[in-house]
Design a protein around this motif. Sequence first.
Motif, PDB file in Angstrom:
ATOM      1  N   SER A  30      -5.413  38.373 -23.175  1.00 42.58           N
ATOM      2  CA  SER A  30      -4.637  39.540 -22.752  1.00 42.58           C
ATOM      3  C   SER A  30      -3.053  39.983 -22.844  1.00 42.58           C
ATOM      4  CB  SER A  30      -4.485  40.006 -21.156  1.00 42.58           C
ATOM      5  OG  SER A  30      -5.608  39.636 -20.720  1.00 42.58           O
ATOM      6  N   VAL A  32       0.636  39.824 -23.303  1.00 46.51           N
ATOM      7  CA  VAL A  32       1.401  39.436 -21.961  1.00 46.51           C
ATOM      8  C   VAL A  32       2.914  40.173 -22.670  1.00 46.51           C
ATOM      9  CG1 VAL A  32       0.491  37.616 -21.777  1.00 46.51           C
ATOM     10  CG2 VAL A  32       2.074  37.502 -23.197  1.00 46.51           C
ATOM     11  N   PRO A 194       0.067  36.527 -26.951  1.00 43.57           N
ATOM     12  CA  PRO A 194       0.760  35.721 -27.164  1.00 43.57           C
ATOM     13  C   PRO A 194       1.180  34.811 -28.629  1.00 43.57           C
ATOM     14  CG  PRO A 194      -1.549  35.390 -25.998  1.00 43.57           C
ATOM     15  CD  PRO A 194      -1.297  35.885 -26.183  1.00 43.57           C
ATOM     16  N   ASP A 198      -1.317  29.617 -24.282  1.00 44.18           N
ATOM     17  CA  ASP A 198      -0.464  29.163 -22.771  1.00 44.18           C
ATOM     18  C   ASP A 198      -0.198  27.430 -22.620  1.00 44.18           C
ATOM     19  OD1 ASP A 198       1.578  29.983 -20.941  1.00 44.18           O
ATOM     20  OD2 ASP A 198      -0.486  28.322 -20.053  1.00 44.18           O
ATOM     21  N   ASP A 223      -2.658  32.742 -20.701  1.00 42.54           N
ATOM     22  CA  ASP A 223      -2.374  32.667 -19.524  1.00 42.54           C
ATOM     23  C   ASP A 223      -1.996  31.467 -19.170  1.00 42.54           C
ATOM     24  OD1 ASP A 223      -4.309  33.371 -17.388  1.00 42.54           O
ATOM     25  OD2 ASP A 223      -4.260  35.033 -19.162  1.00 42.54           O
ATOM     26  N   TYR A 230      -6.714  32.933 -26.019  1.00 43.17           N
ATOM     27  CA  TYR A 230      -5.959  33.180 -27.032  1.00 43.17           C
ATOM     28  C   TYR A 230      -7.279  32.505 -28.103  1.00 43.17           C
ATOM     29  CZ  TYR A 230      -2.921  32.747 -30.635  1.00 43.17           C
ATOM     30  OH  TYR A 230      -2.407  32.128 -32.127  1.00 43.17           O
ATOM     31  N   GLY A 281       2.641  27.409 -22.812  1.00 46.13           N
ATOM     32  CA  GLY A 281       2.846  26.948 -21.621  1.00 46.13           C
ATOM     33  C   GLY A 281       2.998  24.984 -20.473  1.00 46.13           C
TER      34      GLY A 281
END
Length: 872
Positions: A30, A32, A194, A198, A223, A230, A281
Amino acid sequence: MNSFRTHQSGYRARSLSTLCLVVLLSCPVSAVPVLFNLLGGATMGVDWVTSNASRAVINSLGELNLRNGYVEVESQVYDFSEADSVDLSFDVSVPFNILGLIGSAPNPGENLVAQYRRDDGGWQTLNTFVANNGFLGLLSLGNSYTYSATLPSNAYHDNFQIRYVMTGGGFGLFDLLGDNWYVSDIVVNADLPPAGPDHFRFSYLSTALTCNPHSVTVYACADANCTSTYNDDVTIILSPSGWVGGDTRTLSGGRDTFQLRQTTPGTSNIGITFSTPPKIGGGDLCSIDGGGYSTNCSLTFASAGFVVSTPDFLSGKGTATATIQAVRQSDNSPLCVPAFSNVTKSVDFYTRYDSPPTGTMVSDLGGVNVSGSAAAPTSLSLNFDGSGTATLPTLGYSDAGQKTLVARYDGSDSDVGLTLIGQDNYVARPAGLCINTGSTCSGSYASCGVFGTAGDSFPVEISAVAWQADSDSDFCDGNTATPNYISVSPVNLSATVLAPSGGENGVISPGSYTHTMSATGITSVSMTQSEVGVFSIDAQPPLYFGAALGTLSDTTLQTFSSRPTGRFIPAYFDVALTDAGSINSGCPTGNTYTGEPFSWLVAPELTISSYNAATPAVVTQNYTDDDFRKLTAAALFAGVSTPSTDTAAQGKDTTLLPLAGSPETDFNEGELTVIAPGQMRYVFSALDSMAYARTLNAEVNPFVPDLAFSIGSWSDGEAGFTGPLNFSPDTSGVSMRFGRMRLQDTFGAEMYDLNVGLVTEYFLDGKYVRNDLDDCTDWDSANATVDGISAVAASSGTLTAGSSGNEGIRLLAPTTVPGAPDTGDAGISYTAPTWLRGDYDGDGSFESPSSTVSFGVYRGHERIVYRRELRN
């Protein structure tokens, strides 16, 4: 200049299911939100460049200061080619000024223009801040302005920049304190894939052996909640050391499975020590034996245990190839050797739900239900061969999903202290989908009952079902549902037209649905079909644990179809007036007599379209197939209301003038033809006939007919048209006249034949005048009769301007006394058309015209001095 990292646009899908990782499948990444503070820590000449270094600085307050005349300042380059949206905001401020001339504020003409670079390389102006009295006022202590906007799509490219331009035109003589614009808090908020994962997640079973590499699945999460992966390539360094193929590996597509070998019993911690690109992340998380993800990433290797092999199978069919092997690490090498051989051992089994994590159906081994609890396992006696391998009874499971079969042996007697544990997961994949519409249609599709209305909703029940037979072609016939089936992405829905042949498949809505687990295994979907006909409803589910439904490893998506539906019919018909038609007058000059039949010059024409119930409604193209078109010309004709009176013309008594009855007025069924898919044409019949009733009440001045037709409500037996549709044909060229025919009185020499003239007249303002529009009335002496001293000779003709002129019905010279001329009168009458008969005698009824012919030179009847017509 720096540029933002590019990602493959194929992984930018936003619609993600949290089920992706439940079933250990990767999902698209997705986008971000990514914030870019263009002034935070920025320096001129690196992050920003200027056309004049003396006129632009980034000051100690972190503001972009443009001053003292014309200057351009450009930001660094950013790659927004994969952005879903780009928002820009910044603040603008100016110091005080007096009259816009004296002070540190910009002077009139020294405006500030904010721009961005388009995808075609040009600059697009966002806003112009005007340095004049209209913006700053006559006397100002300073001002500020905040700009915020979402940039258009031409800003989404890989060479994006912001530019600020201070225009020239100031009054340098008054620049006592300089001219300054201040721009601050320049922030770009872009929705982008991204820049890196993450964090990473691991999934593995806990039963690892020192003599056998152990499989570990690694996920790169996009995420914090790992709702997507990813999917760009990531170079990772795995820990601990000992991974088959090396500790440095490439993770592609968001997930991969690697094998870890540890030859010494003990516990290791699984993790990733470094990645390129680096994670952005949190730390690593692990799921052990299908449990929840946590920071516990330990894995214990044992020197002995079971190697369990449970292949995937179809729900309800099971597999007879599951095996269990008792192994231990060789004394002389890290290889596995049999832990025991050629013996019979009692082994405990239980199963665990992995995905979904719960269920109601149990697995079985050879028909024996296997416990779902480690505390109360199911014991089976197994014969191990020389390699320490035993073939398990057929492993079966009638539901769908991934489960794990766990085996445990606790030694006794000579094996006291020996514990062997092993496990393997397996997928039970549904054999197919049952799409149940609640109706079926066989034989002649066109004769099937009505199933639904095109465009209206109808319920469909869809369930994933277990295997029943290899030759199964109808998954709704006796197959049991698999309640635990979940589609990790939408199931695509469509329809295939079965009849009419070659027809349109129509549009199914919704185009997809997500199958969820339920007690019954049935997901109900409210659907619509845009077209008419008989269809199969088709469903194409996504891959389930890496393979298509009904297969063990095939990745080609399978489509499953319902039984034939009943017939879909139109919701309604629409009728449009293509041509109102026009009246054909009795004579090309426009003259038509009251009582004289007339028909169509151009017959009225209608276009009929069949529509569905959608909003907006759409023409159902399949309806006009010969087998599915139920509308007939007779059904449509039954809904036509024809006129019985004129809508405006009145008789003597002020009532509307009526039309005559049959046969003078007669309407017939028209012709219905197909002109385009879903559209028909109805043309009124050329045999139609109309006439005004000829009564004394209709003896009125000429008028233009005004006839009203209406298409009322009608039906093809299933769908209909709700009228009315009103129209009046064109009658502008028609003069409707109340007429009569008159025979002229004639006299002449008795030795010659005489012609009796014919004249047509029409009523006008209380009297009859010659009808100069009548060029069409034919006359023939065959319709004349004579009494007295003469006889009728053969003659005929057509009136011109309402008169026969010098011609007429020829009466022969009398020969009462043979060989000698005679004198006297002959009475003649003429059988005229009913619309040219008159009430000559005033008795209230219409009769044919008559006259008297006198033979004798310049003489009339001896007893008649003067003759004229008198009217009441």
